[in-house]
Scaffold this motif. Structure first.
Motif, PDB file in Angstrom:
ATOM      1  N   LYS A  97      13.721   6.005   5.702  1.00  0.00           N
ATOM      2  CA  LYS A  97      12.136   6.469   6.540  1.00  0.00           C
ATOM      3  C   LYS A  97      11.700   5.024   6.734  1.00  0.00           C
ATOM      4  CE  LYS A  97       7.593   8.534   6.448  1.00  0.00           C
ATOM      5  NZ  LYS A  97       6.803   9.453   5.565  1.00  0.00           N
ATOM      6  N   ASN A  98      11.825   4.623   7.480  1.00  0.00           N
ATOM      7  CA  ASN A  98      10.467   2.906   7.450  1.00  0.00           C
ATOM      8  C   ASN A  98      11.415   1.642   7.389  1.00  0.00           C
ATOM      9  OD1 ASN A  98       8.198   4.307   7.331  1.00  0.00           O
ATOM     10  ND2 ASN A  98       8.032   4.484   5.289  1.00  0.00           N
ATOM     11  N   VAL A  99      12.954   2.081   7.319  1.00  0.00           N
ATOM     12  CA  VAL A  99      13.242   0.898   7.404  1.00  0.00           C
ATOM     13  C   VAL A  99      14.180   0.593   8.703  1.00  0.00           C
ATOM     14  CG1 VAL A  99      16.409  -0.219   6.767  1.00  0.00           C
ATOM     15  CG2 VAL A  99      14.484   1.727   4.608  1.00  0.00           C
ATOM     16  N   ARG A 100      13.719  -0.188   9.404  1.00  0.00           N
ATOM     17  CA  ARG A 100      14.541  -0.236  11.382  1.00  0.00           C
ATOM     18  C   ARG A 100      15.170  -1.602  10.954  1.00  0.00           C
ATOM     19  NH1 ARG A 100       8.753  -0.343  14.021  1.00  0.00           N
ATOM     20  NH2 ARG A 100       8.102   1.316  13.987  1.00  0.00           N
ATOM     21  N   LEU A 101      16.270  -2.274  10.018  1.00  0.00           N
ATOM     22  CA  LEU A 101      16.961  -3.254  10.257  1.00  0.00           C
ATOM     23  C   LEU A 101      17.374  -2.934   9.021  1.00  0.00           C
ATOM     24  CD1 LEU A 101      14.871  -6.154  10.948  1.00  0.00           C
ATOM     25  CD2 LEU A 101      15.807  -4.915  12.863  1.00  0.00           C
ATOM     26  N   GLU A 102      19.330  -3.605   9.492  1.00  0.00           N
ATOM     27  CA  GLU A 102      19.731  -3.571   8.077  1.00  0.00           C
ATOM     28  C   GLU A 102      19.209  -3.986   7.611  1.00  0.00           C
ATOM     29  OE1 GLU A 102      24.327  -5.397   7.192  1.00  0.00           O
ATOM     30  OE2 GLU A 102      24.479  -3.833   9.131  1.00  0.00           O
ATOM     31  N   THR A 103      19.608  -3.376   5.599  1.00  0.00           N
ATOM     32  CA  THR A 103      19.187  -4.590   4.754  1.00  0.00           C
ATOM     33  C   THR A 103      20.160  -4.709   3.691  1.00  0.00           C
ATOM     34  OG1 THR A 103      17.945  -2.279   3.968  1.00  0.00           O
ATOM     35  CG2 THR A 103      16.736  -3.532   5.229  1.00  0.00           C
ATOM     36  N   LEU A 104      20.022  -4.865   2.463  1.00  0.00           N
ATOM     37  CA  LEU A 104      20.692  -4.539   1.221  1.00  0.00           C
ATOM     38  C   LEU A 104      19.667  -3.950   0.460  1.00  0.00           C
ATOM     39  CD1 LEU A 104      21.826  -8.250   0.161  1.00  0.00           C
ATOM     40  CD2 LEU A 104      23.329  -6.779   0.746  1.00  0.00           C
ATOM     41  N   GLY A 105      18.683  -4.275   0.401  1.00  0.00           N
ATOM     42  CA  GLY A 105      18.128  -2.947  -0.535  1.00  0.00           C
ATOM     43  C   GLY A 105      16.475  -2.456  -0.133  1.00  0.00           C
ATOM     44  N   LEU A 106      15.772  -1.655  -0.995  1.00  0.00           N
ATOM     45  CA  LEU A 106      14.244  -1.015  -0.822  1.00  0.00           C
ATOM     46  C   LEU A 106      14.105  -0.991  -1.666  1.00  0.00           C
ATOM     47  CD1 LEU A 106      12.403   0.082   1.001  1.00  0.00           C
ATOM     48  CD2 LEU A 106      13.619   2.326   1.476  1.00  0.00           C
ATOM     49  N   SER A 107      13.214  -1.516  -2.042  1.00  0.00           N
ATOM     50  CA  SER A 107      11.821  -0.920  -2.984  1.00  0.00           C
ATOM     51  C   SER A 107      10.819   0.074  -3.649  1.00  0.00           C
ATOM     52  CB  SER A 107      11.666  -1.624  -4.169  1.00  0.00           C
ATOM     53  OG  SER A 107      11.091  -3.216  -3.530  1.00  0.00           O
ATOM     54  N   ILE A 108      10.217   0.878  -3.477  1.00  0.00           N
ATOM     55  CA  ILE A 108       9.051   1.830  -3.928  1.00  0.00           C
ATOM     56  C   ILE A 108       7.804   1.196  -4.082  1.00  0.00           C
ATOM     57  CG2 ILE A 108       8.024   3.704  -2.992  1.00  0.00           C
ATOM     58  CD1 ILE A 108      10.660   3.213  -0.880  1.00  0.00           C
ATOM     59  N   GLU A 146      15.929  -6.079  -6.071  1.00  0.00           N
ATOM     60  CA  GLU A 146      14.870  -5.177  -5.897  1.00  0.00           C
ATOM     61  C   GLU A 146      13.239  -4.521  -7.209  1.00  0.00           C
ATOM     62  OE1 GLU A 146      13.779  -4.053  -2.885  1.00  0.00           O
ATOM     63  OE2 GLU A 146      15.856  -4.870  -2.060  1.00  0.00           O
ATOM     64  N   ILE A 147      14.626  -4.452  -8.439  1.00  0.00           N
ATOM     65  CA  ILE A 147      14.102  -4.420 -10.150  1.00  0.00           C
ATOM     66  C   ILE A 147      12.516  -5.322  -9.507  1.00  0.00           C
ATOM     67  CG2 ILE A 147      14.297  -4.469 -12.577  1.00  0.00           C
ATOM     68  CD1 ILE A 147      17.023  -3.372 -11.585  1.00  0.00           C
ATOM     69  N   GLY A 148      12.968  -6.294  -9.732  1.00  0.00           N
ATOM     70  CA  GLY A 148      12.116  -7.289  -9.346  1.00  0.00           C
ATOM     71  C   GLY A 148      10.830  -7.086  -8.763  1.00  0.00           C
ATOM     72  N   HIS A 149      10.816  -6.456  -7.803  1.00  0.00           N
ATOM     73  CA  HIS A 149       9.898  -5.541  -7.360  1.00  0.00           C
ATOM     74  C   HIS A 149       8.903  -5.093  -8.189  1.00  0.00           C
ATOM     75  CE1 HIS A 149       9.374  -8.341  -3.507  1.00  0.00           C
ATOM     76  NE2 HIS A 149      10.831  -7.224  -3.329  1.00  0.00           N
ATOM     77  N   LEU A 150       9.650  -3.870  -8.400  1.00  0.00           N
ATOM     78  CA  LEU A 150       9.679  -3.136  -9.522  1.00  0.00           C
ATOM     79  C   LEU A 150       8.275  -3.508 -10.122  1.00  0.00           C
ATOM     80  CD1 LEU A 150      12.470   0.186  -9.196  1.00  0.00           C
ATOM     81  CD2 LEU A 150      10.369  -0.693  -7.093  1.00  0.00           C
ATOM     82  N   LEU A 151       8.695  -4.558 -11.454  1.00  0.00           N
ATOM     83  CA  LEU A 151       8.724  -4.639 -11.911  1.00  0.00           C
ATOM     84  C   LEU A 151       7.488  -6.430 -11.882  1.00  0.00           C
ATOM     85  CD1 LEU A 151      11.317  -5.646 -14.002  1.00  0.00           C
ATOM     86  CD2 LEU A 151       9.378  -3.391 -14.647  1.00  0.00           C
ATOM     87  N   LEU A 152       7.486  -6.567 -10.412  1.00  0.00           N
ATOM     88  CA  LEU A 152       6.704  -7.829 -10.062  1.00  0.00           C
ATOM     89  C   LEU A 152       5.525  -7.583  -9.151  1.00  0.00           C
ATOM     90  CD1 LEU A 152       8.617 -11.576 -10.741  1.00  0.00           C
ATOM     91  CD2 LEU A 152       7.026 -10.081 -12.240  1.00  0.00           C
ATOM     92  N   GLY A 153       5.981  -6.077  -8.023  1.00  0.00           N
ATOM     93  CA  GLY A 153       5.113  -5.634  -7.266  1.00  0.00           C
ATOM     94  C   GLY A 153       5.869  -6.446  -5.777  1.00  0.00           C
ATOM     95  N   ASP A 205       3.724   3.654  -6.819  1.00  0.00           N
ATOM     96  CA  ASP A 205       4.445   3.988  -5.778  1.00  0.00           C
ATOM     97  C   ASP A 205       3.591   4.322  -4.639  1.00  0.00           C
ATOM     98  OD1 ASP A 205       7.212   6.762  -7.422  1.00  0.00           O
ATOM     99  OD2 ASP A 205       6.982   4.092  -7.784  1.00  0.00           O
ATOM    100  N   SER A 206       4.053   2.663  -3.895  1.00  0.00           N
ATOM    101  CA  SER A 206       3.357   2.801  -2.362  1.00  0.00           C
ATOM    102  C   SER A 206       4.326   2.399  -1.627  1.00  0.00           C
ATOM    103  CB  SER A 206       2.198   2.225  -2.587  1.00  0.00           C
ATOM    104  OG  SER A 206       0.918   2.139  -2.025  1.00  0.00           O
ATOM    105  N   ALA A 207       3.875   1.522  -0.940  1.00  0.00           N
ATOM    106  CA  ALA A 207       4.497   0.572   0.539  1.00  0.00           C
ATOM    107  C   ALA A 207       5.991   0.227  -0.090  1.00  0.00           C
ATOM    108  CB  ALA A 207       3.512  -0.229   0.693  1.00  0.00           C
ATOM    109  N   ALA A 208       6.272   0.395   0.473  1.00  0.00           N
ATOM    110  CA  ALA A 208       8.251  -0.135   0.542  1.00  0.00           C
ATOM    111  C   ALA A 208       8.533  -2.048   1.045  1.00  0.00           C
ATOM    112  CB  ALA A 208       8.716  -0.027   1.298  1.00  0.00           C
ATOM    113  N   ALA A 209       8.950  -1.966  -0.528  1.00  0.00           N
ATOM    114  CA  ALA A 209       9.058  -4.229  -0.243  1.00  0.00           C
ATOM    115  C   ALA A 209      10.772  -3.507  -0.186  1.00  0.00           C
ATOM    116  CB  ALA A 209       8.621  -4.408  -2.050  1.00  0.00           C
ATOM    117  N   VAL A 210      11.051  -4.150   1.331  1.00  0.00           N
ATOM    118  CA  VAL A 210      12.087  -4.726   1.935  1.00  0.00           C
ATOM    119  C   VAL A 210      12.829  -6.055   1.734  1.00  0.00           C
ATOM    120  CG1 VAL A 210      14.013  -4.323   3.640  1.00  0.00           C
ATOM    121  CG2 VAL A 210      12.244  -2.845   3.274  1.00  0.00           C
TER     122      VAL A 210
END
Length: 212
Positions: A97-108, A146-153, A205-210
């Motif tokens: 969900k909410n991923v339209r392009l090829e990505t290496l990772g996704l964080s919520i 992705e862990i960087g996003h989980l810790l830093l936003g 947990d909120s918007a996805a950071a891709v």
């Protein structure tokens, strides 16, 4: 004999104090890894070790545990630690969900961070092949991002380095040379918030950071 008994009692008390001190300095972050991609035990262990190494080099005090997929929740727990979940997914993430392009990772994550992230094995294999790198190296850096996003936003992207929104050839070259890191400012923030003597509350947990 009396002196010997006193010495043994002192030794036991010292060991207990040391154990208590060590317990008080346990990891500030616990990352639980669920493998849905069917990695071999050797590859999974290397992924965990490299992910740990990347984050520890930024000053994060952490433990990375392998959990069984599809079963009961992972039993690992560290009192007071920030608990995160990373899934290794076999595809490119396009069907998520909410991923339209090829990505290496996704964080919520929102601006305060989050708890759940995923990395995509097929995408990592394609990028690794293009860059002539082992796939596990690319996968581990993707997990660290992705862990960087989980810790830093979700606003933690930087113009250069590990938290760039999009990685180019020079970035993969830096991975190969062990020179791909968080920015100095982010490393200081991570060490201050999640170093061995600090604890952090749970993130939202909120918007996805891709990142792709």
């Amino acid at each position: 004999m009396k002196n010997r008994g006193c010495f043994l009692l002192f030794l036991l008390l010292t060991l207990a104090d040391n154990a208590q001190a060590a317990s008080a300095q346990t990891s500030a972050v616990l990352v639980q890894v669920y493998d849905y991609a069917g990695l071999s035990p050797a590859a999974l262990n290397e992924f965990v070790a490299r992910t740990h190494e990347i984050l520890a080099s930024a000053g994060v005090s952490l433990e990375v545990d392998i959990c069984k997929r599809g079963g009961a929740p992972c039993g690992s727990h560290i009192e007071g630690a920030r608990q995160l979940v990373i899934r290794v997914v076999p595809d490119t993430g396009k069907n998520m969900k909410n991923v339209r392009l090829e990505t290496l990772g996704l964080s919520i994550a929102d601006h305060d961070g989050g708890t759940y992230g995923s990395v995509f094995l097929e995408s990592a294999e394609e990028k690794a092949s293009d860059a002539n790198l082992p796939r596990i190296i690319v996968l581990a850096y993707a997990a660290a991002h992705e862990i960087g996003h989980l810790l830093l936003g979700n606003q933690a992207h930087t113009p250069q380095g590990l938290m760039k929104a999009t990685w180019g050839p020079n970035d993969f070259l830096a991975m190969a040379q062990d020179g791909f890191h968080f920015s100095p400012e982010q490393a200081r923030e991570l060490a201050a918030r999640y170093g061995s003597s600090h604890r952090a509350g749970p993130g939202a947990d909120s918007a996805a950071a891709v990142r792709r």
